[in-house]
Design a protein around this motif. Structure first.
Motif, short mmCIF file in Angstrom:
data_model
loop_
_atom_site.label_atom_id
_atom_site.label_comp_id
_atom_site.label_asym_id
_atom_site.label_seq_id
_atom_site.Cartn_x
_atom_site.Cartn_y
_atom_site.Cartn_z
N LEU A 1 -11.05 -6.02 2.71
CA LEU A 1 -9.82 -6.78 2.48
C LEU A 1 -9.34 -6.65 1.04
O LEU A 1 -8.14 -6.61 0.78
CB LEU A 1 -10.01 -8.23 2.87
CG LEU A 1 -10.19 -8.50 4.37
CD1 LEU A 1 -10.58 -9.96 4.61
CD2 LEU A 1 -8.93 -8.15 5.15
N ALA A 2 -10.28 -6.58 0.11
CA ALA A 2 -9.89 -6.38 -1.29
C ALA A 2 -9.19 -5.04 -1.46
O ALA A 2 -8.19 -4.93 -2.19
CB ALA A 2 -11.11 -6.47 -2.19
N GLY A 3 -9.68 -4.01 -0.76
CA GLY A 3 -9.05 -2.70 -0.83
C GLY A 3 -7.68 -2.66 -0.19
O GLY A 3 -6.85 -1.81 -0.53
N LEU A 4 -7.43 -3.59 0.72
CA LEU A 4 -6.14 -3.66 1.41
C LEU A 4 -5.18 -4.66 0.76
O LEU A 4 -4.10 -4.91 1.30
CB LEU A 4 -6.35 -4.07 2.88
CG LEU A 4 -7.06 -3.06 3.78
CD1 LEU A 4 -7.37 -3.68 5.13
CD2 LEU A 4 -6.23 -1.80 3.95
N GLU A 5 -5.55 -5.20 -0.39
CA GLU A 5 -4.77 -6.29 -0.99
C GLU A 5 -3.31 -5.91 -1.20
O GLU A 5 -2.39 -6.68 -0.87
CB GLU A 5 -5.40 -6.71 -2.31
CG GLU A 5 -4.70 -7.89 -2.97
CD GLU A 5 -5.36 -8.32 -4.25
OE1 GLU A 5 -4.94 -9.35 -4.82
OE2 GLU A 5 -6.31 -7.64 -4.70
N LEU A 6 -3.05 -4.71 -1.73
CA LEU A 6 -1.67 -4.29 -1.97
C LEU A 6 -0.91 -4.16 -0.66
O LEU A 6 0.24 -4.63 -0.54
CB LEU A 6 -1.65 -2.97 -2.73
CG LEU A 6 -0.27 -2.34 -2.92
CD1 LEU A 6 0.65 -3.25 -3.74
CD2 LEU A 6 -0.40 -0.97 -3.57
N ASP A 7 -1.53 -3.54 0.33
CA ASP A 7 -0.86 -3.36 1.62
C ASP A 7 -0.57 -4.69 2.29
O ASP A 7 0.48 -4.89 2.90
CB ASP A 7 -1.71 -2.48 2.54
CG ASP A 7 -1.85 -1.06 2.00
OD1 ASP A 7 -0.83 -0.44 1.67
OD2 ASP A 7 -2.99 -0.59 1.90
N ILE A 8 -1.50 -5.62 2.19
CA ILE A 8 -1.30 -6.94 2.79
C ILE A 8 -0.17 -7.67 2.08
O ILE A 8 0.68 -8.32 2.73
CB ILE A 8 -2.61 -7.74 2.78
CG1 ILE A 8 -3.64 -7.08 3.72
CG2 ILE A 8 -2.37 -9.18 3.20
CD1 ILE A 8 -5.04 -7.67 3.61
N GLU A 9 -0.12 -7.58 0.77
CA GLU A 9 0.97 -8.21 0.01
C GLU A 9 2.32 -7.64 0.44
O GLU A 9 3.27 -8.40 0.70
CB GLU A 9 0.75 -7.98 -1.48
CG GLU A 9 1.94 -8.35 -2.37
CD GLU A 9 2.30 -9.82 -2.35
OE1 GLU A 9 3.49 -10.13 -2.55
OE2 GLU A 9 1.40 -10.66 -2.13
N LEU A 10 2.42 -6.32 0.54
CA LEU A 10 3.69 -5.71 0.94
C LEU A 10 4.04 -6.03 2.39
O LEU A 10 5.21 -6.25 2.72
CB LEU A 10 3.63 -4.20 0.72
CG LEU A 10 3.56 -3.76 -0.75
CD1 LEU A 10 3.34 -2.27 -0.85
CD2 LEU A 10 4.82 -4.17 -1.50
N ASN A 11 3.03 -6.07 3.27
CA ASN A 11 3.30 -6.44 4.66
C ASN A 11 3.83 -7.87 4.75
O ASN A 11 4.75 -8.15 5.53
CB ASN A 11 2.03 -6.28 5.50
CG ASN A 11 1.85 -4.88 6.03
OD1 ASN A 11 2.60 -3.97 5.68
ND2 ASN A 11 0.84 -4.69 6.87
N ALA A 12 3.27 -8.76 3.95
CA ALA A 12 3.75 -10.15 3.96
C ALA A 12 5.18 -10.22 3.45
O ALA A 12 6.02 -10.95 4.01
CB ALA A 12 2.83 -11.03 3.12
N GLN A 13 5.47 -9.49 2.38
CA GLN A 13 6.85 -9.46 1.88
C GLN A 13 7.80 -8.93 2.95
O GLN A 13 8.90 -9.47 3.15
CB GLN A 13 6.93 -8.61 0.63
CG GLN A 13 6.28 -9.19 -0.60
CD GLN A 13 6.48 -8.31 -1.82
OE1 GLN A 13 7.44 -7.56 -1.92
NE2 GLN A 13 5.55 -8.40 -2.77
N GLY A 14 7.40 -7.85 3.61
CA GLY A 14 8.27 -7.26 4.63
C GLY A 14 8.50 -8.18 5.81
O GLY A 14 9.61 -8.26 6.34
N LEU A 15 7.46 -8.90 6.23
CA LEU A 15 7.63 -9.87 7.31
C LEU A 15 8.59 -10.98 6.88
O LEU A 15 9.41 -11.43 7.68
CB LEU A 15 6.28 -10.45 7.70
CG LEU A 15 5.37 -9.57 8.56
CD1 LEU A 15 3.98 -10.19 8.66
CD2 LEU A 15 5.96 -9.35 9.95
N GLY A 16 8.50 -11.40 5.63
CA GLY A 16 9.41 -12.43 5.15
C GLY A 16 10.85 -11.97 5.18
O GLY A 16 11.75 -12.72 5.61
N VAL A 17 11.11 -10.76 4.75
CA VAL A 17 12.47 -10.21 4.81
C VAL A 17 12.95 -10.14 6.25
O VAL A 17 14.09 -10.50 6.58
CB VAL A 17 12.52 -8.82 4.15
CG1 VAL A 17 13.89 -8.18 4.35
CG2 VAL A 17 12.21 -8.93 2.65
#
Length: 317
Positions: free
Chosen positions: A292-308
């Motif tokens: 999950l630490a390695g996926l931190e950037l991808d998870i952050e961007l996925n959350a931003q994209g879901l918000g949009v």
């Protein structure tokens, strides 16, 4: 001398680790056919020396490159196109019709990324985008076939991750160059079960139903492999497509009740972390905290994209 960041996948296809963020994160592809070459995706400006070194290592002159093909104009895929094209005197950019104008004038593209990442990250990771002369950019069409020195290459429009996304079918290898349409699959998550994969909803054009239709179009050709930008080749594509569909639906089901949540972004992050932790556990990954630490950037961007997506007028109903 073999370069440590270039690997021969067969069928004239070479995967180049662009060095973006970390090793084995971001790929560009160099395809060679009868002494001619093309690139699919480029990474950023800082990736260009590796791409040129790959040509040199294979004994290919700069004027052997016919085409540079960004799958879409997000900067980890197309940020280096303009700078690379300055070194390729005969090459033409083949871009999605919604993305072609951004290759000619990248100012809006830069400002959009700046709004997401901030100036310090833009300077560190991407640099200044370089324009490509308009006469050296061609827009592709959905269903277009390119006969490239006897090698059939087929373009299709694949929205869902981005509206300016196309994928490229290579008949010789029976593989798709998928950009981000077929998700992200990092080799450190491979287990005895094979590869693991996750969708990417990076802002700002995530459309879950369109993404599923695009994946269906990819699968309709019964591909032997998918050539991902993040990262490299995956096989067992029917199982992986099933994982993508399962997770797209799970992301939507998790996000919809949070549409009006007071601290929505934090809730989306927590929901995605829980989803991917369970997926990785089922896949046999043992160190979930490290994964999950390695996926931190991808998870952050996925959350931003879901918000949009949740906020869009044409978004969820």
């Amino acid at each position: 001398m073999a370069l440590p960041y270039v690997h021969d996948l067969g069928d004239g296809i070479h995967v180049i680790d662009t060095g973006f963020h970390r090793d084995d994160f971001d790929a560009a592809y160099l395809v060679v056919q009868d002494g001619h070459a093309l690139f699919v995706d480029t990474g950023t400006n800082f990736s260009v020396p590796r791409l040129l070194a790959a040509l040199d290592d294979l004994g290919l002159p700069r004027d052997a490159v016919d085409h540079v093909i960004p799958t879409h104009v997000h900067l980890d895929h197309a940020g280096g196109v303009g700078l690379l094209m300055q070194q390729l005197p005969r090459a033409t950019v083949l871009a999605h019709p919604r993305g072609a104008r951004h290759m000619v004038d990248p100012s809006a593209l830069y400002q959009g990324a700046l709004a997401v990442y901030g100036q310090a990250q833009m300077d560190r990771a991407y640099g200044q985008l370089q324009p490509v002369p308009a006469e050296r950019v061609q827009a592709t069409t959905d269903g277009q076939t390119l006969d490239w020195h006897g090698r059939a290459l087929h373009f299709i429009d694949t929205p869902g991750h981005a509206k300016h996304h196309h994928c490229l079918w290579d008949e010789a290898s029976r593989s798709w160059f998928t950009g981000d349409t077929f998700g992200l699959s990092y080799r450190e998550h491979d287990t005895a079960r094979g590869a693991w994969i996750m969708p990417t909803s990076t802002p700002v054009q995530f459309e879950p139903e369109a993404l599923k239709r695009s994946i269906d179009r990819l699968m309709a050709r019964d591909p032997q492999a998918m050539l991902l930008t993040h990262y490299s080749r995956v096989t067992d594509v029917r199982r992986l497509a099933g994982l993508l569909f399962e997770q797209i639906d799970a992301m939507v089901a998790m996000a919809l009740p949070l549409r009006a949540a007071p601290d929505r972004h934090a809730a989306l992050l927590a929901g995605l972390n829980a989803l991917y932790a369970e997926q990785l556990r089922r896949h046999g990954v043992t160190d979930l905290a490290a994964a999950l630490a390695g996926l931190e950037l991808d998870i952050e961007l996925n959350a931003q994209g879901l918000g949009v997506w949740l906020d869009r007028d044409d978004g969820p109903r």
